[in-house]
Design an enzyme around this catalytic site. Structure first.
Site, PDB file in Angstrom:
ATOM      1  N   ALA A 215       2.372 -12.853   1.184  1.00  0.00           N
ATOM      2  CA  ALA A 215       1.009 -13.296   0.718  1.00  0.00           C
ATOM      3  C   ALA A 215       1.261 -14.256  -0.619  1.00  0.00           C
ATOM      4  O   ALA A 215       1.999 -14.006  -1.246  1.00  0.00           O
ATOM      5  CB  ALA A 215       0.327 -12.044   0.169  1.00  0.00           C
TER       6      ALA A 215
ATOM      7  N   HIS B  15      -7.570 -17.646   9.636  1.00  0.00           N
ATOM      8  CA  HIS B  15      -7.545 -18.348   8.527  1.00  0.00           C
ATOM      9  C   HIS B  15      -7.458 -19.860   8.826  1.00  0.00           C
ATOM     10  O   HIS B  15      -6.923 -20.277  10.032  1.00  0.00           O
ATOM     11  CB  HIS B  15      -6.029 -17.947   7.578  1.00  0.00           C
ATOM     12  CG  HIS B  15      -5.946 -18.672   6.163  1.00  0.00           C
ATOM     13  ND1 HIS B  15      -5.872 -20.014   5.966  1.00  0.00           N
ATOM     14  CD2 HIS B  15      -5.788 -17.890   5.211  1.00  0.00           C
ATOM     15  CE1 HIS B  15      -5.901 -20.027   4.703  1.00  0.00           C
ATOM     16  NE2 HIS B  15      -5.934 -18.859   4.140  1.00  0.00           N
TER      17      HIS B  15
ATOM     18  N   GLU C 296      -4.681 -20.323   0.600  1.00  0.00           N
ATOM     19  CA  GLU C 296      -6.147 -20.985   0.514  1.00  0.00           C
ATOM     20  C   GLU C 296      -5.902 -21.464  -1.267  1.00  0.00           C
ATOM     21  O   GLU C 296      -6.826 -22.150  -1.620  1.00  0.00           O
ATOM     22  CB  GLU C 296      -7.214 -19.605   0.156  1.00  0.00           C
ATOM     23  CG  GLU C 296      -8.529 -20.102   0.253  1.00  0.00           C
ATOM     24  CD  GLU C 296      -9.252 -19.143   0.827  1.00  0.00           C
ATOM     25  OE1 GLU C 296     -10.033 -18.243   0.162  1.00  0.00           O
ATOM     26  OE2 GLU C 296      -9.313 -18.663   1.917  1.00  0.00           O
TER      27      GLU C 296
ATOM     28  N   HIS D 208      -5.054 -14.186  11.103  1.00  0.00           N
ATOM     29  CA  HIS D 208      -4.535 -13.947   9.876  1.00  0.00           C
ATOM     30  C   HIS D 208      -4.473 -12.568   9.537  1.00  0.00           C
ATOM     31  O   HIS D 208      -3.698 -11.794   8.979  1.00  0.00           O
ATOM     32  CB  HIS D 208      -5.110 -14.705   8.705  1.00  0.00           C
ATOM     33  CG  HIS D 208      -4.674 -14.545   7.352  1.00  0.00           C
ATOM     34  ND1 HIS D 208      -3.245 -14.909   6.894  1.00  0.00           N
ATOM     35  CD2 HIS D 208      -5.392 -14.144   6.290  1.00  0.00           C
ATOM     36  CE1 HIS D 208      -3.117 -14.458   5.904  1.00  0.00           C
ATOM     37  NE2 HIS D 208      -4.426 -14.473   5.279  1.00  0.00           N
TER      38      HIS D 208
ATOM     39  N   LEU E 184       1.273 -19.736   7.055  1.00  0.00           N
ATOM     40  CA  LEU E 184       0.046 -20.107   6.303  1.00  0.00           C
ATOM     41  C   LEU E 184       0.272 -20.889   4.934  1.00  0.00           C
ATOM     42  O   LEU E 184       1.222 -21.040   4.668  1.00  0.00           O
ATOM     43  CB  LEU E 184      -0.228 -18.537   5.622  1.00  0.00           C
ATOM     44  CG  LEU E 184      -1.485 -18.536   4.524  1.00  0.00           C
ATOM     45  CD1 LEU E 184      -2.789 -18.782   5.326  1.00  0.00           C
ATOM     46  CD2 LEU E 184      -1.608 -17.292   3.755  1.00  0.00           C
TER      47      LEU E 184
ATOM     48  N   ALA F 137       0.839  -1.173  -0.024  1.00  0.00           N
ATOM     49  CA  ALA F 137       0.116   0.015  -0.025  1.00  0.00           C
ATOM     50  C   ALA F 137       0.782   1.371   0.167  1.00  0.00           C
ATOM     51  O   ALA F 137       0.708   2.251  -0.696  1.00  0.00           O
ATOM     52  CB  ALA F 137      -0.888  -0.027   1.129  1.00  0.00           C
TER      53      ALA F 137
END
Length: 578
Positions: A48, A232, A245, A353, A242, A15
């Site tokens: 990510a 998550h 997904e 998460h 992680l 960002a």
């Protein structure tokens, strides 16, 4: 001489870099500072894995993306912000491609998209399973061509400077030297990410302490929807790392200790031949995490030294697909679990998460404090409502990073120079940080306070909450705030004093934790990621509203509410799997 810029960005992740580029492109005359606690390429965006959502497939549309987002957020999303997000998202992703992001492609050369949880269509762009890594590289290398962008790497912002009703810069600590300096500006954009480290078990890196949220909170800006904490469903036990997904998007299955696909028992669909688009494993993250807790209650999970787990099964996908599309998943399993997902089951459990809540902003990233903007996970626009859909967050930081950058650039172009009171504020902050370093007589250890805070958050504001546990959490966090006054710092050095940094981070985390628990106690309903066992139903009459948590004069959290913006989709039942 005090460094002065037109715009200061706090945080150098996705960002922050997107905002910096937007400012540099819109007005090359503006001086831009990127002040980051870590070297930008170590920002958490790099972690990510799965992808970034944008409607591009022939059978998809931005309206369908908007509806999935609103429904997935359990109707707490501001629909004007969602509409802007889904419209501008594909444009941002294509812009990133032109800047060099290596999106995965179909054999015919088209950009590949994969399904993701809670979405009815394939719309998640990806670069294997290292999407954030490639996006952040692309943004960073693009930012390097703008000479107006000046970086302050490994500088830790400890205070926002506010005078004449507007923000006028920051005070930051240079970690390498211990130097404390004011960096003045006509506008400030906070892009520091989330706050997962207030919990004991999280996918978040150690830098994710809610610093930016607390900076705004202490400056009088409300935090919005802080009760909504996303777990998550597939984190590795012990580490919390992680497992994206994307592993389920490619056909991975969740099974309990009996080898049974337990999600079919929780209104998330029935077993279907794989690969299919709408498998039960691609339900929304809040529902999958809640289903896990119910499996624990039924005794159908596997006990381990690090808590109960279920299994993620990728074996049927085959070696070629795993190596081609899920190489990082395999690497993580080999390195951290000593298993190969090509031939073995992966133990997983829910893990904190993402924060749906954050600094209250409008659709352009502006906060109620003039000159202060926020974007990314630290902010709450809100497009995510009560539950974020997977792969929306990377697109969000692009869309609203750009919007915040443009708005801040316009604001900075119209503002006068910094006021005289700012210098006195900066000296006060410099004195406070020096006093902390020279503090004697402290007896409370940072690690002990942090561990008690994290335990309190897990017990009071975990996947399921109730008034009694939340009330105990409020009282305990007040106690920890008082005990923090006697924090012990033994390292007196100036150079890379990580103990002082940890003490400052703990102070920020305690403020953020209080805002979470107090807003959760006040919301007497169950919606999305906020599940109250004593109020199990969604209550649109009382709580179709955003919580706004402000810091009171005594330091306590005070909560009121703001109506949700609804443009096209009135509240309805949130249904999956049928």
């Amino acid at each position: 001489m005090t460094p002065t810029h037109d715009v200061v960005l706090v945080g150098g992740g996705g960002a922050g870099l997107r905002a910096a580029i937007a400012i540099a492109e819109s007005n090359p005359r503006l001086s831009i500072a990127v002040v980051s606690k870590v070297y930008p390429m170590r920002s958490h965006t790099v972690s990510a894995e799965g992808g970034s959502a944008g409607a591009i497939a022939p059978d998809d549309s931005i309206d369908e993306h908007a509806y999935d987002t609103v429904s997935g957020g359990d109707w707490l999303s501001d629909q004007n912000a969602v509409e802007a997000f889904v419209k501008e998202g594909p444009e941002e992703l294509l812009r990133l491609e032109r800047w060099g992001c290596p999106w995965s492609r179909e054999p015919d050369g088209r950009i590949a998209v994969r399904p993701f949880g809670g979405m009815k269509k394939k719309r998640t762009w990806f670069a294997a399973d290292k999407t954030g890594f490639h996006m952040l590289h692309t943004l960073f290398q693009t930012s390097l061509k703008y000479t107006s962008v000046v970086r302050y790497d490994e500088w830790f912002v400890t205070k926002l400077l506010v005078d004449e009703g507007r923000v006028q810069g920051v005070v930051a600590l240079e970690m390498a030297t211990g130097k404390v300096e004011a960096i003045t500006a006509r506008a400030v954009i906070v892009c520091t990410g989330g706050c997962g480290k207030v919990f004991p078990f999280t996918t978040n890196a150690n830098i994710k302490n809610g610093d930016g949220m607390a900076l705004a909170y202490r400056a009088g800006v409300p935090l919005k929807d802080m009760e909504f904490v996303q777990y998550h469903p597939t984190g590795l036990p012990f580490t919390g790392i992680l497992i994206t997904e994307a592993a389920r998007a490619e056909g991975g299955l969740l099974i309990n200790k009996d080898g049974y696909r337990y999600l079919q028992d929780y209104d998330l669909g029935k077993p279907e031949p794989t690969p299919v688009l709408r498998t039960m494993e691609l339900g929304p993250r809040d529902r999958l995490s809640q289903a896990f807790m119910k499996e624990v209650a039924k005794g159908r999970t596997v006990d381990t030294p690090y808590g109960p787990v279920v299994y993620l099964d990728l074996r049927h996908l085959g070696e070629k697909l795993i190596i081609t599309k899920l190489p990082l998943v395999r690497e993580l399993c080999l390195e951290y679990e000593n298993l190969d997902p090509i031939t073995e089951l992966i133990p997983v459990r829910p893990v904190v998460h993402y924060m749906m809540g954050g600094i209250h902003t409008d659709i352009n990233g502006a906060t109620p404090l003039a000159g202060l903007y926020a974007a990314g996970e630290v902010a709450c626009v809100s497009i995510n409502g009560a539950n974020r859909l997977g792969s929306n967050s990377l697109t969000e930081l692009l869309v609203f990073g750009a919007r915040a950058g443009l708005a801040a650039a316009e604001h900075a172009s119209t503002q006068k120079d910094v006021g005289p009171a700012v210098a006195a504020q900066a000296k006060d902050e410099q004195r406070r940080l020096q006093d902390l370093l020279g503090k004697t007589g402290g007896r409370e250890r940072i690690a002990v306070l942090r561990e008690e805070m994290q335990k309190t958050m897990e017990e009071s504001a975990g996947i399921y909450r109730a008034a009694d546990s939340l009330s105990r959490g409020v009282a305990k966090l007040r106690e920890l705030q008082e005990r923090y006054r006697n924090v012990l710092i033994e390292d007196r050095s100036e150079t890379f004093n990580t103990e002082r940094t940890a003490a400052l981070e703990l102070s920020f985390m305690l403020d953020v934790a209080e805002s979470m628990v107090n807003s959760a106690l006040r919301r007497e309903e169950s919606r999305g990621a906020h599940q109250r066992t004593d109020f199990p139903a969604r209550d649109d009459r009382r709580f179709l509203a955003h919580s706004l948590t402000r810091r009171g004069s005594d330091g306590s959290a005070q909560v009121d509410y703001l109506p949700v913006t609804i443009t096209r989709w009135p509240p309805a039942e949130r249904v999956y799997g049928r």
